[in-house]
Scaffold this active site. Structure first.
Site, short mmCIF file in Angstrom:
data_model
loop_
_atom_site.label_atom_id
_atom_site.label_comp_id
_atom_site.label_asym_id
_atom_site.label_seq_id
_atom_site.Cartn_x
_atom_site.Cartn_y
_atom_site.Cartn_z
N GLY A 232 0.82 -1.20 0.00
CA GLY A 232 0.00 0.00 0.00
C GLY A 232 0.85 1.25 0.00
N SER A 233 0.34 2.30 0.58
CA SER A 233 1.02 3.59 0.58
C SER A 233 2.08 3.64 1.68
CB SER A 233 0.01 4.71 0.81
OG SER A 233 -0.54 4.63 2.12
N THR A 234 2.99 4.60 1.54
CA THR A 234 3.98 4.82 2.59
C THR A 234 3.29 5.22 3.89
OG1 THR A 234 5.68 5.45 0.99
CG2 THR A 234 5.98 6.23 3.24
N GLY B 102 2.31 2.15 5.59
CA GLY B 102 3.47 1.47 6.14
C GLY B 102 3.94 2.08 7.45
N GLU C 200 5.64 -3.39 1.09
CA GLU C 200 5.77 -2.95 -0.31
C GLU C 200 4.96 -1.67 -0.43
OE1 GLU C 200 7.75 -4.12 -2.39
OE2 GLU C 200 8.14 -6.21 -1.85
#
Length: 507
Positions: A239-241, A244, A261
């Site tokens: 997904g998105s930073t 994360g 990822e």
């Protein structure tokens, strides 16, 4: 396929799910599915409660206790059978992916082909879970390492590759002896039902425990159960930073493992020696394909000043020929953005780019398809930017290609590496020295570095993942299987004596 009416589309979905082996009811649930192709709602389906998710984790944890004892080659038979069923129903599952992710049927079936390929790779890996034997400093001793399953693996996947990334994790995890609990994007629940049904059939055909694979459906709230449950040994999240940053500390706080990822913001460098026709094809597919909604989409182009005008003119001309519309029309190359939020993000990014000195050369306009206000199609955009603009450091999940120029090759590398993300990268050059520098430790700082191909289109055999804010995780091929196992260092003493390491004397 031909454009269908909404009722015909619903029938297609039911038929495809039934072909995959799904036997549940559609309609009346709490989770609403939708297609970006038309913006219309599809089916309301039953979501998973947090309590049910916790029960599924418990089932997977209990199943692990026997699954880990199954010989690895026998575990490989499950993914072998899964691959066979995926091949048999490639079109059925591809249709579900197309409908929910808005991809062309070629790209949608290509995603299913990735699933088939990872099953092939994992089947072979089931006979190659190798450890090492090392020389011991003590006579009559054997020093070695072995690899063991870790337990329950939680997989959280994103909408843009709704089934492929799940399979990268699941095929490897199963042959390694782990069990899997999958939380797909709530925007692609129908694709998930189809993929899960095929795996369930494979497990049944091989006579194994159905509880080794679990599917939970819902929004981020139900997914958070995977982050906090100590029985989930590894959380693999795509997904998105931003996502994360939330996942990593929560899992780490309980000493769990995570595999991330995250964001891309990938760049291509084009040098004076490049084959511009080849570069053009690679750039346009990488930048505009899938409506810019790949994690490996090319978002930045760094071109030598001596060829920039020529190449940019070619790109702009190519963009003007792109067919944009309903991906069920096989002549269409660029399908829809996922939803209005993605469209709004693109418009805001273009507005910011202009404020920072950017010149929009082509694209950015909304394209109405069948006069529908519910779907969001756009003309992919090309923007000439000053080198140090802030906007180019941010990833916008839409088809925007920022073009910058350079005069010195070291400057190009510095521009390339100046962003916080580090997933995929490319260089177009016929100069061997430039190519080797780009691939060296002082070149691209990304997890993927390509020469004379674009940033997207990774193959199963290589490890997939990136550095910096991309998260550092690796999935798919190479030695990515090790993420799903734990290492044990073993010493066997067959000498009849008890010498200590490092010459230590005791008693």
């Amino acid at each position: 396929m031909a454009i269908q009416t909404h009722d015909e589309l619903l029938t297609t979905i039911k038929d495809a799910l039934q072909a995959c082996g799904y036997v549940g009811e559609l309609g009346g649930g709490s989770l609403q599915t939708r297609t970006p192709m038309t913006g219309e709602d599809l089916f309301a389906i039953e979501g998973t409660t947090k309590e049910q998710a916790t029960e599924m984790i418990a089932l997977a944890d209990e199943a692990f206790k026997s699954w880990r004892e199954v010989p690895a080659p026998r575990r490989g038979n499950v993914v072998k059978r899964w691959g066979q069923l995926l091949a048999e129903h490639k079109h059925d599952l591809g249709l579900l992916v197309q409908i929910e992710a808005g991809k062309s049927i070629s790209e949608a079936e290509g995603e299913v082909q990735e699933m088939i390929d990872i099953c092939d790779l994992a089947l072979g890996q089931s006979r190659m879970l190798y450890g090492k034997t090392m020389p011991s400093e003590r006579p009559g001793h054997r020093l070695m390492e072995t690899w063991h399953p870790i337990g329950v693996v939680g997989v959280i996947s994103a909408f843009n590759f709704p089934v492929a990334v799940y399979s990268w994790n699941t095929a490897n995890a199963l042959v390694c002896g782990d069990t899997v609990v999958w939380k797909p994007s709530e925007m692609c629940a129908l694709s998930a039902l189809g993929a899960h049904a095929l795996l369930s059939r494979a497990i049944a055909d091989c006579g194994e425990d159905q509880n080794i694979s679990q599917l939970i459906l819902g929004d981020r709230n139900v997914g958070e159960v995977l982050l906090d449950d100590p029985r989930v040994e590894l959380v693999s999240a795509t997904g998105s930073t931003r996502m994360g940053r939330e996942v990593a500390p929560r899992v780490a706080s309980r000493f769990g493992r995570y595999l991330l990822e995250l964001g891309g913001n990938n760049a291509g460098i084009v040098t004076p020696s490049a084959d511009l026709d080849l570069a053009l094809r690679g750039i346009v597919f990488a930048a505009a394909g899938t409506a810019g909604q790949r994690c490996t989409t090319m978002r930045r182009l760094i071109v030598h000043e001596s060829i920039a005008d020529e190449l940019v003119d070619k790109i702009v001309a190519a963009y003007k020929t792109l067919t944009i519309g309903d991906p069920r029309d096989e002549s269409v190359l660029v399908g829809p953005l996922l939803h209005q939020g993605a469209y709004d993000d693109m418009q805001q990014a273009l507005k910011t780019a202009k404020e920072q000195g950017g010149d929009v050369l082509v694209g950015g306009e909304r394209v109405l398809v069948d006069d529908s206000e519910k779907s969001f199609y756009v003309q992919p955009a090309v923007v000439r930017m000053p080198e140090q603009s802030d906007i180019v450091h941010n990833e916008t999940f839409a088809p925007i290609l920022y073009v910058m120029t350079y005069s010195d090759f070291n400057e190009a590398i510095a521009l390339h590496n100046a962003v916080p993300q580090g997933l995929s990268s490319a260089i177009f050059t016929e100069n061997n020295s430039e190519a080797e520098i780009f691939l060296s430790a002082s070149g691209s700082d990304c997890g993927i570095a390509n020469v004379n191909i674009g940033t997207s289109g990774a193959e199963i055999g290589g490890a997939f993942g990136g550095e910096k804010e991309t998260g550092g995780g690796r999935e798919s091929g190479s030695d990515a299987w090790k993420a799903y196992m734990r290492r044990s260092t073993n010493t066997v003493n067959y000498s009849g004596e008890l010498p200590l390491a490092q010459g230590v004397k005791f008693l």
